[in-house]
Design a protein around this motif. Structure first.
Motif, PDB file in Angstrom:
ATOM      1  N   THR A  67      39.005   3.897  -7.873  1.00 62.66           N
ATOM      2  CA  THR A  67      38.453   5.184  -7.289  1.00 62.66           C
ATOM      3  C   THR A  67      38.524   6.559  -8.018  1.00 62.66           C
ATOM      4  OG1 THR A  67      38.568   4.023  -5.237  1.00 62.66           O
ATOM      5  CG2 THR A  67      37.966   6.438  -5.266  1.00 62.66           C
ATOM      6  N   PRO A  68      37.503   7.192  -8.489  1.00 63.04           N
ATOM      7  CA  PRO A  68      37.798   8.407  -9.248  1.00 63.04           C
ATOM      8  C   PRO A  68      38.412   9.334  -8.179  1.00 63.04           C
ATOM      9  CG  PRO A  68      35.495   7.542  -9.870  1.00 63.04           C
ATOM     10  CD  PRO A  68      36.209   6.456  -8.734  1.00 63.04           C
ATOM     11  N   GLY A  69      39.429  10.140  -8.791  1.00 64.53           N
ATOM     12  CA  GLY A  69      40.121  11.198  -7.783  1.00 64.53           C
ATOM     13  C   GLY A  69      40.894  10.337  -6.836  1.00 64.53           C
ATOM     14  N   PRO A  71      44.177  10.013  -5.189  1.00 64.06           N
ATOM     15  CA  PRO A  71      45.353  10.880  -5.377  1.00 64.06           C
ATOM     16  C   PRO A  71      46.605   9.761  -5.432  1.00 64.06           C
ATOM     17  CG  PRO A  71      44.648  10.877  -2.784  1.00 64.06           C
ATOM     18  CD  PRO A  71      43.425  10.372  -3.665  1.00 64.06           C
ATOM     19  N   VAL A  72      46.447   8.633  -4.924  1.00 64.59           N
ATOM     20  CA  VAL A  72      47.612   7.771  -5.071  1.00 64.59           C
ATOM     21  C   VAL A  72      47.440   6.776  -6.209  1.00 64.59           C
ATOM     22  CG1 VAL A  72      48.035   7.985  -2.551  1.00 64.59           C
ATOM     23  CG2 VAL A  72      46.691   5.924  -3.296  1.00 64.59           C
ATOM     24  N   ALA A  73      46.857   7.145  -7.322  1.00 68.04           N
ATOM     25  CA  ALA A  73      46.586   6.416  -8.564  1.00 68.04           C
ATOM     26  C   ALA A  73      46.787   7.317  -9.680  1.00 68.04           C
ATOM     27  CB  ALA A  73      45.117   5.870  -8.560  1.00 68.04           C
ATOM     28  N   LEU A  74      47.330   6.882 -10.638  1.00 67.29           N
ATOM     29  CA  LEU A  74      47.491   7.429 -11.918  1.00 67.29           C
ATOM     30  C   LEU A  74      46.835   6.947 -12.912  1.00 67.29           C
ATOM     31  CD1 LEU A  74      51.512   7.797 -12.111  1.00 67.29           C
ATOM     32  CD2 LEU A  74      50.125   9.655 -11.742  1.00 67.29           C
ATOM     33  N   GLY A  75      46.203   7.642 -14.151  1.00 68.57           N
ATOM     34  CA  GLY A  75      45.596   7.343 -15.104  1.00 68.57           C
ATOM     35  C   GLY A  75      43.923   7.217 -14.952  1.00 68.57           C
ATOM     36  N   GLU A  76      43.247   6.939 -15.798  1.00 73.93           N
ATOM     37  CA  GLU A  76      41.884   7.070 -16.062  1.00 73.93           C
ATOM     38  C   GLU A  76      41.292   5.688 -14.947  1.00 73.93           C
ATOM     39  OE1 GLU A  76      40.199   9.553 -16.661  1.00 73.93           O
ATOM     40  OE2 GLU A  76      42.041  10.547 -17.409  1.00 73.93           O
ATOM     41  N   PRO A  77      40.232   6.277 -14.277  1.00 75.68           N
ATOM     42  CA  PRO A  77      39.650   4.904 -13.514  1.00 75.68           C
ATOM     43  C   PRO A  77      39.180   3.794 -14.484  1.00 75.68           C
ATOM     44  CG  PRO A  77      38.528   6.981 -12.734  1.00 75.68           C
ATOM     45  CD  PRO A  77      39.669   7.463 -14.125  1.00 75.68           C
ATOM     46  N   ASP A  78      38.683   4.005 -15.759  1.00 75.15           N
ATOM     47  CA  ASP A  78      38.344   3.165 -16.538  1.00 75.15           C
ATOM     48  C   ASP A  78      39.249   2.618 -17.549  1.00 75.15           C
ATOM     49  OD1 ASP A  78      38.342   5.569 -18.236  1.00 75.15           O
ATOM     50  OD2 ASP A  78      36.300   5.131 -18.852  1.00 75.15           O
ATOM     51  N   ALA A  79      40.394   2.567 -17.171  1.00 75.32           N
ATOM     52  CA  ALA A  79      41.346   2.385 -18.234  1.00 75.32           C
ATOM     53  C   ALA A  79      41.408   0.848 -18.295  1.00 75.32           C
ATOM     54  CB  ALA A  79      42.931   2.556 -17.613  1.00 75.32           C
ATOM     55  N   PRO A  80      41.834   0.394 -19.455  1.00 71.41           N
ATOM     56  CA  PRO A  80      41.554  -1.069 -19.808  1.00 71.41           C
ATOM     57  C   PRO A  80      42.291  -1.911 -19.031  1.00 71.41           C
ATOM     58  CG  PRO A  80      41.954  -0.078 -22.019  1.00 71.41           C
ATOM     59  CD  PRO A  80      42.077   0.902 -20.862  1.00 71.41           C
ATOM     60  N   VAL A  81      43.623  -1.664 -18.748  1.00 75.92           N
ATOM     61  CA  VAL A  81      44.425  -2.396 -17.646  1.00 75.92           C
ATOM     62  C   VAL A  81      45.003  -1.694 -16.367  1.00 75.92           C
ATOM     63  CG1 VAL A  81      46.456  -3.666 -17.368  1.00 75.92           C
ATOM     64  CG2 VAL A  81      45.418  -3.760 -19.760  1.00 75.92           C
TER      65      VAL A  81
END
Length: 241
Positions: A67-69, A71-81
Motif C-alpha cells: 500500500t503506497p504511503g 505508515p507501518v511499512a518501510l521501503g518502496e511499494p514496488d520493491a522486488p522482495v
C-alpha cells in the motif's frame, strides 16, 4: 537510523507455532520443509489470467499489501522482495531482531530499493502487548510509527511488568513530540482496533501463535534468526529469473 518509507485471496497453508522464544537458532532446514509443504496441491499449475507465474507459485504472494504511503511499512511499494514481520512489542526476541538485525537489513536492502518491510501486529503476550500495539498505531497516524517502534524496542522489558502501561506509552509519545490528545483518541479508536485485529486474523489463518515470524518473499523464517538467514532468503529471490 535512515528509513525509507513507503488481501483477499486464497489462504496460505499453516505455519506452525513460531519459536522466537527458543533463541536465535538457525532453522534453514525447517524453512525448506515449510516452503515445500506450502505449495498448494489442489490448484492448477497454469497461472490465472492476469497473474504472473511467479506470484501463482508463491503461496504467500497475496499477503504483501504494498500500500503506497503505509505508515507501518518501510521501503518502496514496488520493491522486488517484501518481508512481512509478525511481532509483539513485549517479545524479547522481536526486540533482539529490531536492535541487531533490522538496522542492517534496512541499510543494505531497504535503503537500496530492493526490499520492503511490512509490519504486522501479533500482540499475544498480554494486555501490555495489545496496549503497545494500539499506541504504535496511534503514533503511525501522526507519521511516527517507526520512531515509536524503536523506542519500544530500545531496551529489554519484563513482560506485563508495567513498563508499557498507559503512563509509559504516553511518556514515549510525549518524548516524540506527538499530539497527546490525538494520540489518546487514535489508540482507543475502532480503526486502530480493527487494524490490529486484521493482522491477528491473518496470522491465525496460518497457525501463527508466537513471534517473531517472517515471510521473506516466499520463504518463512521463524524466530530471531541471524542476519545471514535473511540475506540468503532475500538474495535467492533477487537472483531468481
Amino acid at each position: 537510523m535512515t528509513r525509507s518509507r513507503g488481501g483477499a485471496g486464497k489462504t496460505p497453508p499453516p505455519i506452525r507455532k513460531a519459536a522466537g522464544w527458543l533463541g536465535p537458532v538457525v532453522v534453514i532446514a525447517v524453512v525448506a520443509v515449510l516452503a515445500i509443504i506450502a505449495r498448494p496441491t489442489d490448484q492448477p499449475t497454469a497461472p490465472a489470467a492476469g497473474t504472473a507465474g511467479s506470484q501463482q507459485e508463491n503461496p504467500f504472494a497475496e499477503l504483501a499489501r504494498r500500500t503506497p504511503g503505509d505508515p507501518v511499512a518501510l521501503g518502496e511499494p514496488d520493491a522486488p522482495v517484501v518481508v512481512i514481520e509478525y511481532a509483539d512489542f513485549q517479545c524479547p526476541f522481536c526486540g533482539k531482531h529490531a536492535r541487531e538485525t533490522a538496522p542492517r537489513l534496512i541499510r543494505e536492502y531497504v535503503d537500496q530499493g530492493l526490499v520492503r518491510i511490512e509490519w504486522r501486529d501479533l500482540p499475544y503476550l498480554g494486555d501490555e502487548s495489545r496496549a503497545a500495539a494500539g499506541a504504535a498505531r496511534a503514533a503511525a497516524a501522526q507519521g511516527r510509527f517507526w520512531e515509536f517502534h524503536d523506542a519500544l524496542y530500545a531496551k529489554q522489558r519484563r513482560v506485563n511488568s508495567g513498563t508499557l502501561n498507559d503512563a509509559a506509552l504516553r511518556d514515549i509519545a510525549s518524548q516524540l513530540g506527538l499530539d497527546l490528545a490525538r494520540f489518546d483518541a487514535d489508540r482507543a479508536s475502532a480503526v486502530t482496533r480493527e487494524a490490529i485485529d486484521r493482522d491477528q486474523r491473518e496470522a491465525a489463518s496460518m497457525g501463527l501463535t508466537g513471534t517473531p515470524a517472517f515471510i521473506v518473499g516466499d520463504t518463512p523464517i521463524i524466530g530471531a534468526q541471524p542476519y545471514e538467514a535473511f540475506k540468503q532468503a532475500i538474495d535467492e529471490q533477487l537472483d531468481a529469473p
